[in-house]
Design an enzyme around this catalytic site. Structure first.
Site, PDB file in Angstrom:
ATOM      1  N   GLU A   1      30.606  -3.859 -90.337  1.00 49.40           N
ATOM      2  CA  GLU A   1      29.843  -3.778 -89.088  1.00 49.40           C
ATOM      3  C   GLU A   1      29.862  -5.164 -88.443  1.00 49.40           C
ATOM      4  O   GLU A   1      29.520  -6.153 -89.087  1.00 49.40           O
ATOM      5  CB  GLU A   1      28.411  -3.317 -89.379  1.00 49.40           C
ATOM      6  CG  GLU A   1      27.453  -3.446 -88.220  1.00 49.40           C
ATOM      7  CD  GLU A   1      27.877  -2.705 -86.946  1.00 49.40           C
ATOM      8  OE1 GLU A   1      28.333  -1.551 -87.032  1.00 49.40           O
ATOM      9  OE2 GLU A   1      27.765  -3.308 -85.853  1.00 49.40           O
TER      10      GLU A   1
ATOM     11  N   GLY B   1      26.005   6.314 -91.844  1.00 52.28           N
ATOM     12  CA  GLY B   1      26.114   7.765 -92.037  1.00 52.28           C
ATOM     13  C   GLY B   1      27.474   8.160 -92.594  1.00 52.28           C
ATOM     14  O   GLY B   1      27.566   8.852 -93.612  1.00 52.28           O
TER      15      GLY B   1
ATOM     16  N   CYS C   1      30.972   9.769 -80.079  1.00 55.34           N
ATOM     17  CA  CYS C   1      29.984  10.783 -79.699  1.00 55.34           C
ATOM     18  C   CYS C   1      29.963  10.874 -78.174  1.00 55.34           C
ATOM     19  O   CYS C   1      28.902  10.975 -77.568  1.00 55.34           O
ATOM     20  CB  CYS C   1      28.618  10.513 -80.311  1.00 55.34           C
ATOM     21  SG  CYS C   1      27.882   8.965 -79.816  1.00 55.34           S
TER      22      CYS C   1
ATOM     23  N   CYS D   1      33.546   0.608 -88.143  1.00 57.85           N
ATOM     24  CA  CYS D   1      32.340   0.472 -87.298  1.00 57.85           C
ATOM     25  C   CYS D   1      31.249   1.257 -88.017  1.00 57.85           C
ATOM     26  O   CYS D   1      30.960   2.398 -87.658  1.00 57.85           O
ATOM     27  CB  CYS D   1      32.584   1.048 -85.911  1.00 57.85           C
ATOM     28  SG  CYS D   1      34.098   0.452 -85.135  1.00 57.85           S
ATOM     29  N   ALA D   2      30.663   0.672 -89.036  1.00 59.46           N
ATOM     30  CA  ALA D   2      30.001   1.492 -90.063  1.00 59.46           C
ATOM     31  C   ALA D   2      28.495   1.655 -89.928  1.00 59.46           C
ATOM     32  O   ALA D   2      27.940   2.613 -90.468  1.00 59.46           O
ATOM     33  CB  ALA D   2      30.319   0.928 -91.450  1.00 59.46           C
ATOM     34  N   ALA D   3      27.789   0.729 -89.257  1.00 62.92           N
ATOM     35  CA  ALA D   3      26.319   0.817 -89.237  1.00 62.92           C
ATOM     36  C   ALA D   3      25.861   1.995 -88.376  1.00 62.92           C
ATOM     37  O   ALA D   3      26.496   2.285 -87.364  1.00 62.92           O
ATOM     38  CB  ALA D   3      25.724  -0.482 -88.692  1.00 62.92           C
ATOM     39  N   PRO D   4      24.775   2.688 -88.777  1.00 62.67           N
ATOM     40  CA  PRO D   4      23.895   2.389 -89.919  1.00 62.67           C
ATOM     41  C   PRO D   4      24.386   2.916 -91.272  1.00 62.67           C
ATOM     42  O   PRO D   4      23.712   2.706 -92.270  1.00 62.67           O
ATOM     43  CB  PRO D   4      22.593   3.084 -89.516  1.00 62.67           C
ATOM     44  CG  PRO D   4      23.022   4.235 -88.654  1.00 62.67           C
ATOM     45  CD  PRO D   4      24.234   3.762 -87.908  1.00 62.67           C
TER      46      PRO D   4
ATOM     47  N   ARG E   1      22.756  -5.174 -87.513  1.00 65.52           N
ATOM     48  CA  ARG E   1      23.099  -3.800 -87.914  1.00 65.52           C
ATOM     49  C   ARG E   1      23.786  -3.793 -89.293  1.00 65.52           C
ATOM     50  O   ARG E   1      23.680  -2.821 -90.038  1.00 65.52           O
ATOM     51  CB  ARG E   1      23.984  -3.135 -86.848  1.00 65.52           C
ATOM     52  CG  ARG E   1      23.202  -2.841 -85.559  1.00 65.52           C
ATOM     53  CD  ARG E   1      24.066  -2.221 -84.490  1.00 65.52           C
ATOM     54  NE  ARG E   1      24.678  -0.966 -84.835  1.00 65.52           N
ATOM     55  CZ  ARG E   1      24.084   0.232 -84.788  1.00 65.52           C
ATOM     56  NH1 ARG E   1      22.828   0.323 -84.381  1.00 65.52           N
ATOM     57  NH2 ARG E   1      24.731   1.326 -85.129  1.00 65.52           N
TER      58      ARG E   1
END
Ligand code: SAM
Length: 455
Positions: free
Chosen positions: A135, A116, A232, A111-114, A140
């Site tokens: 992604e 970081g 998060c 789940c890579a976007a954006p 995105r």
């Protein structure tokens, strides 16, 4: 109880032993904003800001005393650093702890976007690894690709697939990072929208989605491979409960990560399997809310047949790549349409397997467009850390560099060093892009999709 944060969230956090709700509420009411960046050590040796302080758990991470207008810093556009929330940089510490830093491994950022954590993985896993950054949301995935291009390494494949697609590559990856979409409570201090959108119903929805994402992709991990799972969110339904679910459903073990007590990171244990998790609370650690855990696959995992395919001619004239790239022998080159890509030679077979099952947005670096006679160099090549250092180049002042990044017209008088042809534009010694120097004008080749607008 806070009037500011959702009561249902704070009440649940209060159930945790030793949770200091007063300090938690206070830090949100104060609303201090922390700015941090992580440098791209392949482009930048030192932090390009005054009075920066190191992020203790990441040796490439720095807190800045205030938030500059990054858009007006050419080094930001050149991929010299990534603006990243400090807690997320803890993944760098994990990679050291599980001895993956600098190892040649195959890694998937699901789940890579954006981008970081993808750019962090690219830096810490190093050039000998292969990194797939995926992604699912198309728009995105484009942003992810822009950030990967800026970072400048060629051992990356950007894909745009549903997590379930990776079930077609069973037993393949040594590392699977799932930075799952979540209810976002960890971002409450930074973004009011996160508070407005929060609800217990959404926590439940996210938790179900997280299980689906993990369940549909977990077979892609090889036996003894590592899963790094993060969110998060503060909700245990999205964190410790997900670890318990994985440990109940699949054969994994939980891996503890050593901490320095000065960092203010809290180690937690899940209710059923006592799995280790690491919680970042903004009143304790210098960063936003974050949860991360490491699991290792212990069950046998079947894999797919890795037939070697026949060597095909690439169609790329052999001299072209070596004219533009340093260490060109490390790369294979291939044509996609009329574009020439470079990709690490040691992973060329892997790319063939990907092509059979994944939707690939970009593999490696596009070095340019082949006209049949010559290469029209691409922006991606200017950003590449593999480009030759002795190509024609012009260093520009800050004002002129910004003029270039806005894709405005440039004046021949500013390009005194290069008489004609392709010329790299540099700021503080770092490549920003290309211009073509013609007898009486300069053509600005900065891509319009990433140009600075309205500033
Ligand atoms: N890892 C990223 C970084 O560090 O920059 C942040 C990832 S963000 C927390 C979660 C990502 O998951 C978002 O890019 C989102 O588009 C994506 N996503 C949303 N729904 C998804 C789903 N059903 N399956 C997989 N990914 C999803």
């Amino acid at each position: 109880m806070s009037n500011f944060l959702p009561n249902a969230l704070v009440e649940r956090l209060n159930e945790q032993e030793g949770f200091d709700s007063e300090a938690f509420n206070k830090v949100h009411e104060q609303g201090d904003q922390i700015t941090s960046i992580r440098i791209n050590s392949l482009k930048q040796n030192s932090v390009p800001f005054q009075n920066a302080h190191p992020v203790p758990w990441c040796d490439k991470g720095y807190y800045l005393p205030d938030r500059p207008v990054f858009t007006l810093d050419p080094l930001y556009h050149a991929g010299c650093y990534y603006v990243q929330e400090a807690s997320s940089m803890f993944v760098a510490h994990i990679l050291k702890e599980i001895a993956l830093e600098g190892n040649a491994i195959r890694a998937l950022d699901l789940c890579a976007a954006p981008g970081g954590k993808s750019t962090l993985l690219a830096s810490y896993l190093g050039r000998e690894s292969l990194l797939v950054c995926n992604e699912v949301i198309k728009s995105r995935a484009n942003i992810l690709l822009d950030n990967i291009v800026r970072w400048g390494t060629s051992n990356i494949v950007v894909t745009n697939n549903d997590p379930s697609t990776f079930g077609r590559l069973p037993g393949y990856f040594d590392l699977l990072l799932i930075d799952a979409p979540c209810s976002g409570s960890g971002m409450f201090r930074k973004a009011q929208e996160a508070i407005d959108e929060w609800s217990l119903a959404n926590v439940k929805l996210c938790s179900d989605r997280q299980k689906r994402i993990v369940g549909e992709s977990i077979s892609t991990l090889v036996k003894d491979g590592y899963l790094i799972y993060s969110t998060c969110s503060y909700s245990k339904e999205e964190n410790e409960d997900i670890l318990d679910w994985i440990l109940t459903e699949y054969g994994f073990e939980s891996i503890p990560i050593a901490l320095d007590s000065n960092w203010g990171i809290e180690e937690t244990r899940s209710a059923s399997h006592r799995a280790f998790g690491y919680r970042f609370y903004p009143h304790k650690a210098k960063g936003e809310g974050f949860f991360v855990a490491v699991l290792r696959k212990k069950e046998d995992q079947s894999t797919f047949s890795r037939k070697r395919s026949k060597f095909e001619k690439s169609g790329v004239p052999p001299h072209v790549v070596s004219e533009w790239l340093a260490q060109s022998s490390d790369f294979t080159s291939f044509m996609h349409g009329d574009h020439i890509h470079i990709f690490p030679k040691k992973y060329q077979e892997d790319l063939k397997w990907f092509q059979q099952v994944l939707y690939i947005k970009q593999a490696g670096t596009i070095i340019g467009k082949w006209t049949g006679r010559e290469l029209v160099p691409y922006h991606d090549l200017a950003c590449s850390v593999h480009i030759k250092t002795d190509l024609p180049a012009q260093e520009l002042s800050l004002d002129l560099a910004l003029q270039f990044l806005r894709k405005e017209s440039m004046h021949a008088g500013d390009f005194t060093g290069v008489k004609s042809g392709w010329c790299l534009v540099r700021y503080k010694g770092v490549n920003l892009g290309w211009v073509k120097v013609l007898p009486n004008r300069i053509n600005n080749y900065y891509p319009k999709e990433v140009r600075i607008i309205n500033l």
